[in-house]
Write a protein that holds these residues in place. Structure first.
Motif, PDB file in Angstrom:
ATOM      1  N   LYS A   1       0.821  -1.206   0.000  1.00  0.00           N
ATOM      2  CA  LYS A   1       0.000   0.000   0.000  1.00  0.00           C
ATOM      3  C   LYS A   1       0.859   1.262   0.000  1.00  0.00           C
ATOM      4  N   GLU A   2       1.975   1.235   0.732  1.00  0.00           N
ATOM      5  CA  GLU A   2       2.820   2.429   0.804  1.00  0.00           C
ATOM      6  C   GLU A   2       3.350   2.817  -0.566  1.00  0.00           C
ATOM      7  N   ASP A   3       3.746   1.834  -1.365  1.00  0.00           N
ATOM      8  CA  ASP A   3       4.219   2.132  -2.721  1.00  0.00           C
ATOM      9  C   ASP A   3       3.097   2.730  -3.563  1.00  0.00           C
ATOM     10  N   LEU A   4       1.879   2.229  -3.369  1.00  0.00           N
ATOM     11  CA  LEU A   4       0.743   2.749  -4.116  1.00  0.00           C
ATOM     12  C   LEU A   4       0.443   4.192  -3.706  1.00  0.00           C
ATOM     13  N   VAL A   5       0.524   4.460  -2.416  1.00  0.00           N
ATOM     14  CA  VAL A   5       0.311   5.827  -1.930  1.00  0.00           C
ATOM     15  C   VAL A   5       1.378   6.761  -2.495  1.00  0.00           C
ATOM     16  N   GLN A   6       2.616   6.286  -2.556  1.00  0.00           N
ATOM     17  CA  GLN A   6       3.688   7.118  -3.103  1.00  0.00           C
ATOM     18  C   GLN A   6       3.415   7.472  -4.563  1.00  0.00           C
ATOM     19  N   ASP A   7       2.996   6.496  -5.350  1.00  0.00           N
ATOM     20  CA  ASP A   7       2.693   6.768  -6.754  1.00  0.00           C
ATOM     21  C   ASP A   7       1.459   7.653  -6.893  1.00  0.00           C
ATOM     22  N   PHE A   8       0.515   7.486  -5.995  1.00  0.00           N
ATOM     23  CA  PHE A   8      -0.659   8.366  -5.961  1.00  0.00           C
ATOM     24  C   PHE A   8      -0.219   9.819  -5.769  1.00  0.00           C
ATOM     25  N   VAL A   9       0.732  10.045  -4.868  1.00  0.00           N
ATOM     26  CA  VAL A   9       1.230  11.401  -4.610  1.00  0.00           C
ATOM     27  C   VAL A   9       1.991  11.938  -5.823  1.00  0.00           C
ATOM     28  N   VAL A  10       2.868  11.118  -6.383  1.00  0.00           N
ATOM     29  CA  VAL A  10       3.690  11.541  -7.523  1.00  0.00           C
ATOM     30  C   VAL A  10       2.818  11.964  -8.695  1.00  0.00           C
ATOM     31  N   HIS A  11       1.745  11.225  -8.914  1.00  0.00           N
ATOM     32  CA  HIS A  11       0.889  11.473 -10.088  1.00  0.00           C
ATOM     33  C   HIS A  11      -0.439  12.107  -9.709  1.00  0.00           C
ATOM     34  N   PHE A  12      -0.500  12.675  -8.507  1.00  0.00           N
ATOM     35  CA  PHE A  12      -1.745  13.182  -7.940  1.00  0.00           C
ATOM     36  C   PHE A  12      -2.524  14.069  -8.906  1.00  0.00           C
ATOM     37  N   ASP A  13      -1.877  15.089  -9.444  1.00  0.00           N
ATOM     38  CA  ASP A  13      -2.588  16.074 -10.252  1.00  0.00           C
ATOM     39  C   ASP A  13      -3.059  15.534 -11.597  1.00  0.00           C
ATOM     40  N   LYS A  14      -2.521  14.397 -12.026  1.00  0.00           N
ATOM     41  CA  LYS A  14      -2.953  13.827 -13.298  1.00  0.00           C
ATOM     42  C   LYS A  14      -4.371  13.273 -13.212  1.00  0.00           C
ATOM     43  N   TRP A  15      -4.852  13.057 -11.981  1.00  0.00           N
ATOM     44  CA  TRP A  15      -6.183  12.470 -11.840  1.00  0.00           C
ATOM     45  C   TRP A  15      -7.257  13.534 -11.667  1.00  0.00           C
ATOM     46  N   GLY A  16      -6.868  14.801 -11.701  1.00  0.00           N
ATOM     47  CA  GLY A  16      -7.845  15.870 -11.641  1.00  0.00           C
ATOM     48  C   GLY A  16      -8.485  16.079 -13.000  1.00  0.00           C
ATOM     49  N   LYS A  17      -9.347  17.071 -13.097  1.00  0.00           N
ATOM     50  CA  LYS A  17     -10.034  17.335 -14.359  1.00  0.00           C
ATOM     51  C   LYS A  17      -9.257  18.306 -15.239  1.00  0.00           C
ATOM     52  N   CYS A  18      -8.125  18.776 -14.759  1.00  0.00           N
ATOM     53  CA  CYS A  18      -7.354  19.709 -15.555  1.00  0.00           C
ATOM     54  C   CYS A  18      -5.888  19.631 -15.156  1.00  0.00           C
ATOM     55  N   ASN A  19      -5.068  20.197 -15.995  1.00  0.00           N
ATOM     56  CA  ASN A  19      -3.641  20.226 -15.739  1.00  0.00           C
ATOM     57  C   ASN A  19      -3.120  21.595 -16.159  1.00  0.00           C
ATOM     58  N   MET A  20      -2.471  22.291 -15.249  1.00  0.00           N
ATOM     59  CA  MET A  20      -2.040  23.662 -15.525  1.00  0.00           C
ATOM     60  C   MET A  20      -1.045  23.740 -16.670  1.00  0.00           C
ATOM     61  N   ARG A  21      -0.156  22.764 -16.768  1.00  0.00           N
ATOM     62  CA  ARG A  21       0.815  22.763 -17.865  1.00  0.00           C
ATOM     63  C   ARG A  21       0.115  22.618 -19.205  1.00  0.00           C
ATOM     64  N   ASP A  22      -0.916  21.801 -19.269  1.00  0.00           N
ATOM     65  CA  ASP A  22      -1.679  21.650 -20.513  1.00  0.00           C
ATOM     66  C   ASP A  22      -2.296  22.983 -20.933  1.00  0.00           C
ATOM     67  N   ILE A  23      -2.776  23.745 -19.960  1.00  0.00           N
ATOM     68  CA  ILE A  23      -3.387  25.047 -20.259  1.00  0.00           C
ATOM     69  C   ILE A  23      -2.349  25.999 -20.853  1.00  0.00           C
ATOM     70  N   ILE A  24      -1.185  26.061 -20.247  1.00  0.00           N
ATOM     71  CA  ILE A  24      -0.126  26.950 -20.747  1.00  0.00           C
ATOM     72  C   ILE A  24       0.308  26.531 -22.146  1.00  0.00           C
ATOM     73  N   ASP A  25       0.387  25.237 -22.389  1.00  0.00           N
ATOM     74  CA  ASP A  25       0.833  24.734 -23.692  1.00  0.00           C
ATOM     75  C   ASP A  25      -0.184  24.981 -24.804  1.00  0.00           C
ATOM     76  N   ARG A  26      -1.409  25.376 -24.448  1.00  0.00           N
ATOM     77  CA  ARG A  26      -2.430  25.657 -25.471  1.00  0.00           C
ATOM     78  C   ARG A  26      -2.219  27.012 -26.142  1.00  0.00           C
ATOM     79  N   ASN A  27      -1.305  27.819 -25.632  1.00  0.00           N
ATOM     80  CA  ASN A  27      -0.999  29.135 -26.209  1.00  0.00           C
ATOM     81  C   ASN A  27      -2.231  30.029 -26.331  1.00  0.00           C
ATOM     82  N   LEU A  28      -3.030  30.063 -25.291  1.00  0.00           N
ATOM     83  CA  LEU A  28      -4.158  30.987 -25.237  1.00  0.00           C
ATOM     84  C   LEU A  28      -3.640  32.406 -25.070  1.00  0.00           C
TER      85      LEU A  28
END
Length: 207
Positions: A47-74
């Motif tokens: 479980k600890e390894d799973l929690v660690q990967d959850f933290v590392v990739h935490f923001d990828k499971w949200g509905k948006c990603n700030m880097r993706d927004i910047i890369d859209r060149n709005l």
């Protein structure tokens, strides 16, 4: 990371964000995935390894990603609005139990997650300010480092204070006021005019 393991972390993230980390067992995760716990352990040691990967990739499971927004060149104003909407989506998924468990039982991972998230917000806001200054819509004299750090501090305080509920923090009324507050602090008259033009379009579309 292969696609199947991405799916496993994504399912774990859903459960952690909904119920907290401590109360979610490997049996729960396996059940939600429709696999045996033995199969689950082929992908993750414990479980600890799973929690660690959850933290590392935490923001990828949200509905948006700030880097993706910047890369859209709005354009600068549209980018700012989308960034603040993105941050709001993070707040919508906020579950105090998840962060409490992370801080209490996985302190190193919690510190890692907090540092990474604050840095992501800081860099996104700083890039937006630099872009706006180069386009002549933000004031040239503002210090993008200081302003971006102040913004991160305000966001962090949203998680800690009791002045607003999560529903209030994620409402359009709150987002609108924060956008106006921020724009008037950093933009010149041209930028403020452009902002209100964009705001009017957004609000007309939502009517």
């Amino acid at each position: 990371m292969n696609q199947e393991y991405q799916h496993i972390i994504g399912k774990a993230a859903e459960l952690y964000n909904k119920f907290g980390i401590r109360s979610v067992t490997m049996d729960d995760i396996a059940r939600e995935l429709g696999m045996s716990k033995k199969t689950l352990y082929k992908f993750v040691s414990n479980k600890e390894d799973l929690v660690q990967d959850f933290v590392v990739h935490f923001d990828k499971w949200g509905k948006c990603n700030m880097r993706d927004i910047i890369d859209r060149n709005l354009d600068t104003i549209e980018e700012l609005i989308e960034l603040i909407r993105c941050i709001t989506e993070v707040l919508k998924n906020y579950n105090p139990a998840t962060y409490y468990d992370l801080k209490k039982y996985y302190l190193d991972y919690y510190r890692q997650w907090r540092k990474e998230r604050r840095n992501n917000i800081y860099l996104a806001m700083k890039e937006n300010i630099v872009k706006g200054k180069s386009e002549g819509i933000y004031r040239k004299e503002i210090d993008e480092d200081i302003v971006s750090r102040v913004y991160v501090s305000r966001i962090a305080n949203c998680f800690a204070n009791e002045m607003f509920t999560i529903s209030e923090l994620t409402s359009w009324k709150f987002i609108r006021e924060m956008l106006i507050y921020h724009i008037h602090a950093i933009a010149n008259q041209n930028g403020i005019s452009l902002f209100y033009q964009k705001l009017k379009v957004i609000e007309n579309q939502s009517d």
